[in-house]
Design a protein around this motif. Structure first.
Motif, short mmCIF file in Angstrom:
data_model
loop_
_atom_site.label_atom_id
_atom_site.label_comp_id
_atom_site.label_asym_id
_atom_site.label_seq_id
_atom_site.Cartn_x
_atom_site.Cartn_y
_atom_site.Cartn_z
N ILE A 171 25.96 27.53 -19.06
CA ILE A 171 24.67 27.66 -19.75
C ILE A 171 23.76 26.50 -19.35
CG2 ILE A 171 23.54 27.72 -22.02
CD1 ILE A 171 26.17 28.91 -23.13
N GLY A 172 22.48 26.83 -19.13
CA GLY A 172 21.52 25.80 -18.72
C GLY A 172 21.28 25.78 -17.22
N HIS A 173 22.06 26.57 -16.48
CA HIS A 173 21.86 26.67 -15.03
C HIS A 173 21.38 28.07 -14.67
CE1 HIS A 173 23.96 22.86 -14.18
NE2 HIS A 173 24.79 23.21 -15.16
N LEU A 174 20.49 28.13 -13.69
CA LEU A 174 20.07 29.43 -13.16
C LEU A 174 21.23 30.05 -12.39
CD1 LEU A 174 16.54 28.60 -11.70
CD2 LEU A 174 17.00 30.09 -13.65
N ASP A 175 21.32 31.37 -12.43
CA ASP A 175 22.32 32.08 -11.63
C ASP A 175 21.81 32.19 -10.18
OD1 ASP A 175 24.39 33.88 -10.77
OD2 ASP A 175 22.87 35.45 -10.93
N PRO A 176 22.54 31.66 -9.20
CA PRO A 176 22.04 31.66 -7.81
C PRO A 176 21.75 33.07 -7.28
CG PRO A 176 23.98 30.25 -8.02
CD PRO A 176 23.84 30.96 -9.33
N GLY A 177 22.58 34.04 -7.63
CA GLY A 177 22.35 35.41 -7.15
C GLY A 177 21.08 36.01 -7.74
N SER A 178 20.75 35.60 -8.97
CA SER A 178 19.51 36.09 -9.58
C SER A 178 18.30 35.44 -8.91
CB SER A 178 19.49 35.76 -11.07
OG SER A 178 20.50 36.49 -11.73
N VAL A 179 18.46 34.20 -8.45
CA VAL A 179 17.36 33.53 -7.75
C VAL A 179 17.13 34.20 -6.39
CG1 VAL A 179 16.54 31.34 -6.79
CG2 VAL A 179 17.77 31.35 -8.97
N SER A 180 18.22 34.48 -5.67
CA SER A 180 18.02 35.14 -4.37
C SER A 180 17.48 36.56 -4.57
CB SER A 180 19.30 35.14 -3.53
OG SER A 180 20.37 35.77 -4.19
N SER A 181 17.87 37.21 -5.67
CA SER A 181 17.32 38.55 -5.95
C SER A 181 15.83 38.48 -6.27
CB SER A 181 18.07 39.20 -7.11
OG SER A 181 19.36 39.58 -6.72
N PHE A 182 15.42 37.40 -6.94
CA PHE A 182 13.99 37.20 -7.16
C PHE A 182 13.26 37.14 -5.82
CE2 PHE A 182 10.74 33.71 -7.26
CZ PHE A 182 9.69 34.49 -7.71
N TYR A 183 13.81 36.41 -4.84
CA TYR A 183 13.17 36.34 -3.51
C TYR A 183 13.07 37.73 -2.88
CZ TYR A 183 14.15 31.33 -3.95
OH TYR A 183 14.24 30.03 -4.39
N VAL A 184 14.12 38.54 -3.07
CA VAL A 184 14.11 39.90 -2.51
C VAL A 184 12.95 40.71 -3.11
CG1 VAL A 184 15.37 42.10 -2.45
CG2 VAL A 184 16.59 39.97 -1.98
N PHE A 185 12.79 40.63 -4.43
CA PHE A 185 11.72 41.41 -5.08
C PHE A 185 10.34 40.80 -4.85
CE2 PHE A 185 15.36 43.14 -7.52
CZ PHE A 185 15.16 44.47 -7.22
N GLU A 186 10.28 39.46 -4.77
CA GLU A 186 9.01 38.82 -4.45
C GLU A 186 8.56 39.23 -3.05
OE1 GLU A 186 7.27 34.31 -4.96
OE2 GLU A 186 9.07 34.54 -3.75
N ALA A 187 9.51 39.29 -2.12
CA ALA A 187 9.20 39.72 -0.75
C ALA A 187 8.75 41.18 -0.73
CB ALA A 187 10.43 39.53 0.15
N LEU A 188 9.38 42.00 -1.57
CA LEU A 188 8.95 43.41 -1.66
C LEU A 188 7.53 43.49 -2.20
CD1 LEU A 188 9.56 46.46 -1.49
CD2 LEU A 188 10.61 46.30 -3.77
N ALA A 189 7.25 42.67 -3.20
CA ALA A 189 5.89 42.65 -3.77
C ALA A 189 4.85 42.27 -2.71
CB ALA A 189 5.83 41.67 -4.95
N GLU A 190 5.18 41.26 -1.92
CA GLU A 190 4.24 40.81 -0.87
C GLU A 190 4.08 41.88 0.22
OE1 GLU A 190 5.69 36.99 0.38
OE2 GLU A 190 5.36 36.13 -1.62
N THR A 191 5.16 42.60 0.49
CA THR A 191 5.10 43.69 1.48
C THR A 191 4.15 44.78 0.98
OG1 THR A 191 7.39 43.23 2.10
CG2 THR A 191 6.48 45.35 2.78
N ILE A 192 4.25 45.10 -0.30
CA ILE A 192 3.38 46.12 -0.90
C ILE A 192 1.92 45.67 -0.87
CG2 ILE A 192 2.79 47.23 -3.09
CD1 ILE A 192 5.91 46.95 -3.69
N GLU A 193 1.69 44.42 -1.23
CA GLU A 193 0.33 43.87 -1.21
C GLU A 193 -0.27 43.95 0.18
OE1 GLU A 193 0.97 39.97 -2.79
OE2 GLU A 193 0.05 40.47 -4.71
N GLY A 194 0.54 43.60 1.19
CA GLY A 194 0.09 43.62 2.59
C GLY A 194 -0.21 45.02 3.06
N GLY A 195 0.50 46.00 2.48
CA GLY A 195 0.38 47.39 2.94
C GLY A 195 -0.79 48.14 2.33
N ARG A 196 -1.46 47.50 1.39
CA ARG A 196 -2.56 48.20 0.72
C ARG A 196 -3.86 48.10 1.51
NH1 ARG A 196 -1.34 50.61 -3.77
NH2 ARG A 196 0.36 49.81 -5.02
#
Lengths: 126, 205
Positions: free
Chosen positions: B180-205
């Protein structure tokens, strides 16, 4: 029937090798193949290594996989799903004791199901 | 809008850029509550994905995702390999023969989530990457088209929440309350995956 093969899956290549040495004292005729460490020799497990070990260890009695820690189990499952063999079992057993008992049972000509059960009961008293 | 095979390649490249630049950070998070290999494993795996995608040409979203999945499965040594590999493979299978419009893509992500739960024998609330994938997908159901801002913010908030969860799956579960009190590393890398998807969508508009 040939004895069922056994694949040792460990995060460490040295652990897998050491366990094979121990088992070799009691079961010389059972195919034991190793999938220890990653492809580039680090701590971890590799689907490719597990697949290769399965191909090598497989006999007409099938093959039993035994693993050490959580992600090894996941990679074992992936390897099984990708394999063309349908007579592969994964034992939920302690790697050393389970593989040791499994090798002895396999050497006695027991079926894959019996070998798996023996591995999973390796720490039971009865 | 719908995603193309080219968008998938952009998505993976952006994910790779983030992971390469956050490699040390991911490692430090994993050293705190895991075995310390998440940064190096993800960096090597996604680098190989980009090499593979650059070397090939793709007609379909499904094929690009399949190569992504197979590369991650074979090149990542830790738990992240079979988990991310399974997630992208399920997405690939779900989109086979289909266009990656919002509905199909979202259905595919639901298959990914089911795959993650099955592969990891885990549910929400156990301090794993599922704690990002599940709420992101749930939130996406409220929208009827790709929404970059919604994706990014939901993923980020969900990642932050893993700090308060006690780990009951994975290597961190051996630490119990100390997780408790620590971020889960897999959740952090998953955030990067979804952030990258968001940026891909923004670029594609």
């Amino acid at each position: 029937m040939e004895p069922a093969g056994i694949v040792l899956i460990s995060h460490s290549a040295k652990v897998a090798e050491g366990i094979k040495e121990i088992i070799h004292q009691v079961a010389k005729d059972v195919p034991i193949e190793l999938a220890g460490g990653t492809n580039d020799g680090r701590i971890g497990t590799s689907v490719e290594k597990i697949q290769t070990a399965i191909e090598r260890a497989h006999t007409d009695s099938g093959v039993l996989l035994i693993y050490d820690l959580g992600s090894a189990m996941m990679n074992a499952e992936v390897a099984v799903e990708m394999s063309e063999f349908d007579d592969i079992e994964i034992a939920n057993a302690p790697l050393l004791e389970g593989a040791y008992v499994a090798a002895v049972e396999s050497g006695m000509g027991k079926s894959l199901a019996q070998v798996k059960l023996a591995a999973e009961r390796a720490l039971h008293e009865d | 809008m719908e995603l193309t095979a080219h968008d998938i390649i952009t998505w993976m490249k952006k994910t790779n850029d983030k992971i390469q630049s956050k490699k040390e950070y991911l490692t430090s998070l994993d050293q705190a509550i895991g075995d310390g290999d998440h940064g190096i494993n993800m960096a090597r795996g996604f680098n190989e994905v980009v090499v593979k995608l650059d070397d090939s040409s793709y007609e379909s979203v499904s094929d690009a995702l399949k190569d992504t999945a197979m590369t991650l499965m074979s090149k990542v040594g830790g738990a992240a390999g079979p988990l991310y590999g399974t997630a992208f493979l399920k997405l690939s299978t779900s989109l086979k023969g289909k266009s990656a419009d919002y509905t199909h893509f979202l259905n595919g992500l639901e298959e990914s989530l089911a795959g993650l739960k099955q592969r990891g024998k885990s549910q929400e609330g156990e301090k794993t990457l599922i704690d990002v994938w599940a709420p992101v997908i749930e939130k996406m159901k409220e929208s009827d088209d790709f929404d970059a801002s919604l994706l990014k913010h939901t993923a980020e908030d969900s990642m932050e929440k893993t700090k308060d969860i006690k780990a009951t799956k994975g290597r961190a579960s051996y630490l119990g309350d100390r997780s408790i009190g620590h971020l889960d590393p897999g959740s952090v890398s998953s955030f990067y995956v979804f952030e990258a998807l968001a940026e891909t969508i923004e670029g594609g508009r």
